[in-house]
Design an enzyme around this catalytic site. Structure first.
Site, short mmCIF file in Angstrom:
data_model
loop_
_atom_site.label_atom_id
_atom_site.label_comp_id
_atom_site.label_asym_id
_atom_site.label_seq_id
_atom_site.Cartn_x
_atom_site.Cartn_y
_atom_site.Cartn_z
N ARG A 27 0.81 -1.22 0.00
CA ARG A 27 0.00 0.00 0.00
C ARG A 27 0.84 1.27 0.00
O ARG A 27 0.31 2.38 -0.04
CB ARG A 27 -0.92 0.01 1.23
CG ARG A 27 -1.87 -1.16 1.27
CD ARG A 27 -2.67 -1.13 2.56
NE ARG A 27 -3.59 -0.03 2.58
CZ ARG A 27 -4.82 -0.06 2.09
NH1 ARG A 27 -5.27 -1.16 1.54
NH2 ARG A 27 -5.61 0.98 2.15
N TRP A 75 2.53 5.98 1.91
CA TRP A 75 2.67 6.45 0.53
C TRP A 75 2.42 7.94 0.61
O TRP A 75 1.32 8.38 0.94
CB TRP A 75 1.64 5.76 -0.37
CG TRP A 75 1.84 6.08 -1.82
CD1 TRP A 75 2.67 5.44 -2.69
CD2 TRP A 75 1.20 7.11 -2.58
NE1 TRP A 75 2.59 6.02 -3.93
CE2 TRP A 75 1.69 7.04 -3.89
CE3 TRP A 75 0.25 8.09 -2.26
CZ2 TRP A 75 1.28 7.90 -4.89
CZ3 TRP A 75 -0.16 8.96 -3.27
CH2 TRP A 75 0.35 8.86 -4.57
N ASN A 101 -4.46 6.81 7.42
CA ASN A 101 -4.48 6.56 5.97
C ASN A 101 -5.62 7.41 5.41
O ASN A 101 -6.76 7.26 5.84
CB ASN A 101 -4.72 5.07 5.72
CG ASN A 101 -5.15 4.74 4.30
OD1 ASN A 101 -5.90 3.81 4.08
ND2 ASN A 101 -4.69 5.50 3.34
N GLU A 487 -2.08 -2.38 -21.78
CA GLU A 487 -1.72 -3.08 -20.56
C GLU A 487 -0.25 -3.55 -20.62
O GLU A 487 0.47 -3.45 -19.63
CB GLU A 487 -2.69 -4.26 -20.34
CG GLU A 487 -2.39 -5.18 -19.18
CD GLU A 487 -2.35 -4.49 -17.82
OE1 GLU A 487 -2.76 -3.32 -17.70
OE2 GLU A 487 -1.85 -5.14 -16.87
N LYS A 491 2.58 -2.38 -17.97
CA LYS A 491 3.38 -3.33 -17.19
C LYS A 491 4.86 -2.98 -17.30
O LYS A 491 5.58 -2.99 -16.31
CB LYS A 491 3.21 -4.76 -17.69
CG LYS A 491 2.07 -5.63 -17.27
CD LYS A 491 1.83 -5.84 -15.83
CE LYS A 491 1.18 -4.63 -15.21
NZ LYS A 491 -0.19 -4.66 -14.85
N GLU A 494 5.69 0.49 -15.52
CA GLU A 494 5.56 0.59 -14.06
C GLU A 494 6.61 -0.21 -13.32
O GLU A 494 7.00 0.16 -12.23
CB GLU A 494 4.14 0.27 -13.58
CG GLU A 494 3.66 -1.14 -13.75
CD GLU A 494 2.20 -1.34 -13.32
OE1 GLU A 494 1.65 -0.51 -12.59
OE2 GLU A 494 1.62 -2.35 -13.75
N HIS A 510 -0.19 7.81 -37.38
CA HIS A 510 -0.57 9.20 -37.06
C HIS A 510 0.34 9.80 -36.00
O HIS A 510 -0.06 10.70 -35.28
CB HIS A 510 -2.03 9.24 -36.60
CG HIS A 510 -2.98 8.79 -37.65
ND1 HIS A 510 -3.23 9.51 -38.80
CD2 HIS A 510 -3.73 7.67 -37.75
CE1 HIS A 510 -4.09 8.86 -39.56
NE2 HIS A 510 -4.41 7.72 -38.94
N LYS A 609 -0.29 -0.14 -4.40
CA LYS A 609 -1.29 -1.01 -5.02
C LYS A 609 -2.71 -0.51 -4.81
O LYS A 609 -3.56 -0.64 -5.66
CB LYS A 609 -1.13 -2.42 -4.46
CG LYS A 609 -1.98 -3.40 -5.25
CD LYS A 609 -1.48 -4.80 -5.13
CE LYS A 609 -2.22 -5.70 -6.07
NZ LYS A 609 -1.89 -5.43 -7.48
C1 G6P Z 1 -2.96 1.19 -8.74
C2 G6P Z 1 -2.32 -0.17 -8.95
C3 G6P Z 1 -2.79 -0.77 -10.27
C4 G6P Z 1 -4.31 -0.82 -10.32
C5 G6P Z 1 -4.92 0.55 -10.05
C6 G6P Z 1 -6.42 0.45 -9.86
O1 G6P Z 1 -2.46 2.09 -9.66
O2 G6P Z 1 -0.91 -0.06 -8.94
O3 G6P Z 1 -2.26 -2.07 -10.41
O4 G6P Z 1 -4.70 -1.27 -11.57
O5 G6P Z 1 -4.39 1.10 -8.85
O6 G6P Z 1 -6.67 -0.29 -8.71
P1 G6P Z 1 -7.94 -1.17 -8.44
O7 G6P Z 1 -7.68 -1.81 -7.11
O8 G6P Z 1 -9.11 -0.24 -8.40
O9 G6P Z 1 -8.05 -2.17 -9.53
#
Ligand code: G6P
Length: 614
Positions: A27, A75, A101, A487, A491, A494, A510, A609
């Site tokens: 988190r 975070w 949090n 996607e 990946k 990130e 384009h 996350k």
């Molecule tokens: C963060 C995570 C991603 C995720 C996104 C949305 O950015 O790093 O992996 O896709 O949040 O999160 P969720 O829990 O709503 O799918």
């Protein structure tokens, strides 16, 4: 984001808190800290920039006694990640400590008032305001800690999950939440508090999920009670966790991400188990069934999500339109909620979220609810906020996903969305029986096909070695493969910090084509189906400019193989299910590239996350 933990009982709190923080590190990992109440005289607070392990090293042999404690992994939002801004924060007299949090939105005005009353702030955080406010209220009213917390929360605008302890009342912990999640685990004369159930599951399966604006007063000898911020007693609803401890361990894999990639055959099987039967020719999602008429007759479906889940939404747009002929709009939750969208009764709003806690998705849902839409959630984390505020929904059953980069959560989301589209197509008579049956057969065959695909891992690693030093990468796909290109690019960027972009293959000319030279790897999904020949032409365009092509092709392909620099084969399947298979080689490529570059795969820099701030 941010993970918080608390413990009160007969055990030493410190090891429980540290283990809990490690489980919640996904988190956020900018800083970590703990506060331990050794006795009514000694409240020891340790905090440190960096990861939980940095905190443990820093604490070393210092006093970590005490059966009551709180902890935090951060975070950063307000204030840079350093030791001072790390939580726990404490009152001027050092007697009360708090972990938080969320975001206190009106912190600036509260801070000004408190400074006028003589409070001195040490950090730049919004959180510190809250602890000074509680101290100020207690000082003025001589009331109990819980009452001071309650009064303070009535003055606060924003989101919070908090746990508080005080040297003056050393027999209790106070926990409260609004928007950010908080779970209380109930043991024998001991209580565990955490942002999610992962730090709790090894001690007890009985939990209470706090609801918004509820405050729990927890006393190891006298049990716990819950009130709301209007001071009304609330009956706690105790639930049993289904989570297994093994699911939270690496199980012999070097990283959670790799473990989770390899779990996909099982995860996908779990997501359709009991929900479809190819032999008997049916698919049925328990959350859709009672509302099938409402959803099938919707004027339109709006899908909201963030990050990887948004990519699943883009795939679903093709599914719902193609198989069920229902108009679909896909929206970033963060954009949707702030642009005065038109939402009507008769609209179905689907939220897709792994965590079920993403602040923007949650807020967008609340807005849609106020406007009369029917809300459906596709969520992985059982009991999460989104699963609780939606009218109905289906869990993906991927199991806990710990790696910050989403893998199995994504493929199970897509699996579930395909099943939902099939159900709606059947209801609306928009899907031919033969196609329906083929999809059922192919869906059941997916886990085995993924097993076969995963056997290419070593080969994929050799390709990764050739592109690990790239500075840019392009991902191309058409149709349902376009979201997979997005996607794939996400990946890579990130976890390996290589700049990458996903594009619809035809859009390349384009703009992005200007970037192509001999140093540019271009990852293309060129599987069999309607778009095949067009994608082959796009590949030719890249080759003509000396770009390097790494293509995902269907097993047995020869045409692309002849022109691409590398091809990775996936088993043949129905076009609808290609996104699920085609995404896996991209996961593995990104994983290996990131490992080779020495990146922290499970905890990439600056990310978290579960994004519980806007
Ligand atoms: C963060 C995570 C991603 C995720 C996104 C949305 O950015 O790093 O992996 O896709 O949040 O999160 P969720 O829990 O709503 O799918």
């Amino acid at each position: 984001m941010c993970g918080i933990v608390g413990y009160i009982g007969n055990k030493r709190a410190y090891p429980v808190l540290i283990k809990g923080l490690s489980r919640l590190e996904y988190r956020g990992y900018d800083s970590a800290g703990v506060a331990l109440l050794a006795d009514s005289e000694h409240l020891n607070i340790y905090k440190r920039k960096g990861k939980v392990q940095d905190l443990v090293d820093f604490i070393g042999e210092n006093n970590t006694q005490g059966n009551i404690g709180i902890g935090h992994t951060r975070w950063a939002t307000h204030g840079e990640p350093n030791d001072v801004n790390a939580h726990p924060h404490f009152s001027s007299d050092g007697n009360i400590a708090l972990v938080h949090n969320g975001i206190i939105e009106n912190y600036a005005i509260l801070k000004k008032e408190l400074i006028n009353r003589g409070h001195i702030f040490k950090s730049e955080t919004d959180t510190e305001v809250l602890i000074h406010l509680i101290e100020e209220i207690q000082h003025n009213t001589h009331t109990s800690l819980e009452e001071a917390v309650r009064l303070a929360l009535n003055e606060v605008v924003g989101a919070y999950a908090i746990v508080i302890l005080s040297k003056n009342e050393p027999d209790k912990l106070i926990a409260a939440k609004k928007s950010s999640p908080l779970v209380i685990g109930l043991g024998e004369n001991e209580y565990y508090i955490a942002s999610d159930a992962t730090p709790i599951v090894e001690y007890t399966k009985n939990v209470v999920y706090l609801e918004d604006e509820q405050i729990a007063i927890i006393n190891k000898d006298h049990g716990f009670r819950i009130i709301n911020i209007a001071n009304k007693e609330v009956n706690p609803y105790v639930q049993e966790l289904e989570m297994q401890l093994e699911a939270l361990e690496k199980g012999g894999y070097e990283h959670f991400m790799l473990k989770e990639i390899y779990e996909q055959p099982r995860a996908i099987h779990d997501s359709f188990r009991g929900r479809l039967n190819a032999k008997e020719g049916w698919v049925s999602l328990g959350g859709v069934k009672p509302y099938i008429k409402e959803i099938a007759n919707a004027d339109r479906i709006v899908i909201i999500a963030c990050g990887t889940s948004w990519h699943a939404a883009l795939v679903a747009e093709y599914y719902f339109e193609d198989l069920a002929r229902i108009p679909v709009e896909v929206e970033y939750a963060s954009e949707f909620r702030y642009r005065n969208p038109i939402i009507r009764k008769g609209d179905v709003v689907i939220a897709i979220s792994q965590s079920g806690e993403t602040a923007d998705t949650l807020a967008a849902l609340k807005m849609a609810k106020e406007n009369g839409a029917f809300l459906f959630g596709i969520v992985n984390v059982v009991g999460s906020s989104i699963s609780r505020i939606t009218d109905s929904g289906s869990y993906t059953h991927a199991g806990p996903e710990i790696g910050v980069a989403s893998t199995k959560a994504f493929t199970t989301q897509v699996t579930l969305l395909a099943m939902m589209a099939m159900m709606l197509g059947k209801e609306r008579n928009t899907i031919a029986p033969k196609r329906f049956q083929k999809l059922l057969d192919e869906m059941e065959a997916l886990p085995d096909k993924i097993e076969t695909l995963l056997e290419s891992n070593d080969y994929i690693e050799t390709i990764a070695a050739q592109y690990k030093d790239a500075t840019n990468a392009l991902y191309l796909g058409r149709g349902t493969a376009f979201p997979i290109a997005l996607e794939g690019a996400l990946k890579l960027k990130e976890i390996s910090y290589i700049h990458a972009e996903g594009y619809p293959a035809a859009e390349m000319k384009h703009g992005p084509i200007a970037l192509i030279d001999e140093n540019m790897p271009v990852f293309v999904i060129a599987t069999e189906g309607e778009n095949y020949e067009k994608v082959v032409s796009n590949i030719q365009e890249v080759k003509a400019r000396k770009g390097k092509i790494i293509a995902i092709v269907t097993k047995g392909d020869t045409e692309v193989k002849a022109i691409a620099d590398h091809t990775i084969s996936i088993p043949s399947t129905d076009e609808v299910l290609v996104p699920i298979l085609a995404t896996i080689p991209f996961q593995l490529l990104s994983y290996h590239i990131a490992v080779m570059r020495g990146c922290n795969v499970d905890q990439p820099r600056n990310l978290a996350k579960s994004v519980t701030v806007e």
